[in-house]
Enzyme design. Structure first.
Site, PDB file in Angstrom:
ATOM      1  N   CYS A 138       0.834  -1.206   0.000  1.00 29.74           N
ATOM      2  CA  CYS A 138       0.000   0.000   0.000  1.00 29.74           C
ATOM      3  C   CYS A 138       0.866   1.252   0.000  1.00 29.74           C
ATOM      4  O   CYS A 138       1.403   1.655   1.025  1.00 29.74           O
ATOM      5  CB  CYS A 138      -0.929  -0.018   1.210  1.00 29.74           C
ATOM      6  SG  CYS A 138      -1.942   1.469   1.347  1.00 29.74           S
ATOM      7  N   CYS A 141      -0.396   4.115   2.177  1.00 32.86           N
ATOM      8  CA  CYS A 141      -0.140   3.941   3.617  1.00 32.86           C
ATOM      9  C   CYS A 141       1.325   4.191   3.944  1.00 32.86           C
ATOM     10  O   CYS A 141       1.642   4.824   4.935  1.00 32.86           O
ATOM     11  CB  CYS A 141      -0.457   2.516   4.085  1.00 32.86           C
ATOM     12  SG  CYS A 141      -1.874   1.736   3.337  1.00 32.86           S
ATOM     13  N   ASP A 142       2.227   3.661   3.136  1.00 37.12           N
ATOM     14  CA  ASP A 142       3.631   3.591   3.548  1.00 37.12           C
ATOM     15  C   ASP A 142       4.590   4.446   2.719  1.00 37.12           C
ATOM     16  O   ASP A 142       5.767   4.557   3.058  1.00 37.12           O
ATOM     17  CB  ASP A 142       4.104   2.118   3.484  1.00 37.12           C
ATOM     18  CG  ASP A 142       3.310   1.242   4.442  1.00 37.12           C
ATOM     19  OD1 ASP A 142       2.895   1.763   5.484  1.00 37.12           O
ATOM     20  OD2 ASP A 142       3.106   0.054   4.156  1.00 37.12           O
TER      21      ASP A 142
END
Ligand code: NDP
Length: 313
Positions: A138, A141-142
């Protein structure tokens, strides 16, 4: 229905942000919700590290801690959170028959499905080893953790291209590794990738191994046409080869698209069966964020409450 079987007003399957948010709302509406947590209690966020884009946590929070907070909040209002994997459902009549762990049958007057989706992985041992330490599925997200670094994205579809493009704004260089010589992604997405100067496509290649010490330092690639192996120096390795909605249980009973995402009515979590609602990634292949999943969990609980009240009228 057998007299001694348990009857549940609002049964929630799945314990990610959608399931827990549905539980918080359902519990506060006196629906006495029961959650079956499933195989991965807490859902996909329990396999990420830091979450920095969920509102309300100004300093960010670890994914597992955030899901622990969700669980505690659902429990505080009386949600009955149970271990157990739902292994069969019969939605042909109400109350719906739900089988847990192959043998335990319970009956639900309303059902909220929040079973989520699972990222597809390549299946490499090293990919598992470095998950959360350089390997991610992701970028939203990261990606932030890879500012100014070199990263790779594996895949050739819209998700891979979108992730590569997102990462190109943060990372120094993004390698898009694709196993063929043409992308599967839509033309618009292809153009976007092609015209981004710091994205380089590595064609006809598959990763054999992710390498590193504590965190990722590179990937070993194999050119499938020439058989030649090479090492790519990267600090982030993003796998974007698709997601699989966890909907096998509902095949033949609920409407789903060709990939298996449950279909809900527009602006609603209502499925094709009255009393059955779907929230979170099981019905959303577009946004797939914790906050959007939580939002749809809230919608599902409100809709379940309205549905149950309409039966009493
Ligand atoms: P897709 O199934 O479309 O693409 C998966 C990609 O991963 C393909 O390029 C495939 O290669 C590759 N792949 C699959 N398995 C492996 C493997 N084992 N090793 C290496 N590569 C592999 O999934 P997406 O998640 O990209 O998209 C899913 C759906 O969501 C699509 O309909 C897409 O259009 C849509 N979507 C739309 C977006 C948008 O419109 N903004 C954004 C994201 C998704 P190959 O091509 O060779 O099969």
């Amino acid at each position: 229905m057998s007299e001694n079987k348990e009857r549940i007003k609002c049964l929630i399957i799945g314990s990610g942000p959608a399931g827990y948010t549905a539980a918080i709302y359902a519990a506060r509406a006196d629906l006495h919700p029961v959650i079956y947590q499933g195989l991965q209690p807490g859902g996909q966020l329990t396999i990420t590290t830091e979450v920095e884009n969920y509102p309300g946590y100004p300093e960010g929070i670890q994914g597992p801690q955030m899901m622990e907070d969700f669980r505690k909040q659902a429990e505080r209002f009386g949600t009955d959170i149970r271990w157990g994997l739902v292994t069969a459902v019969d939605l042909s009549q109400r109350p719906f028959k739900v089988t847990v762990d192959e043998s335990n049958e319970v009956f639900a007057e309303s059902l909220i499905i929040a079973t989520g989706a699972s990222a597809r992985w390549l299946g490499l041992e090293s990919e598992k080893k470095f998950n959360g330490f350089g390997v991610s599925a992701c970028a939203t997200c990261d990606g932030f953790f890879y500012r100014g670094m070199n990263v790779a994205v594996v895949g050739g579809g819209d998700t891979a291209c979108e992730e590569a493009h997102y990462l190109s704004k943060l990372a120094k260089k993004v390698y898009l590794i694709h196993r063929r010589d043409e992308l599967r992604a839509s033309k618009a997405m292809q153009h976007r990738v092609m015209k981004t100067p710091n994205i380089e496509i590595i064609w006809d290649s598959v990763p054999l191994e992710v390498v590193g010490d504590k965190t990722v330092t590179g990937a070993i690639l194999k050119n499938v046409k020439t058989g030649q192996e090479s090492k790519l120096d990267i600090e982030g390795f993003f796998v974007a080869i698709g997601h699989k909605p966890n909907s096998d249980l509902f095949k033949g009973q609920l409407e789903m698209d060709e990939t298996g995402y449950l279909i809900t009515k527009p602006d609603s979590t209502q499925t094709n069966i009255p009393g059955v609602f779907a929230a979170g990634d099981i019905q959303d292949h577009v946004f797939r964020q914790a906050v959007t999943a939580a939002g749809s969990g809230c919608m599902a609980a409100i809709e379940a409450e309205r549905y149950l009240s309409s039966l009493e009228d």
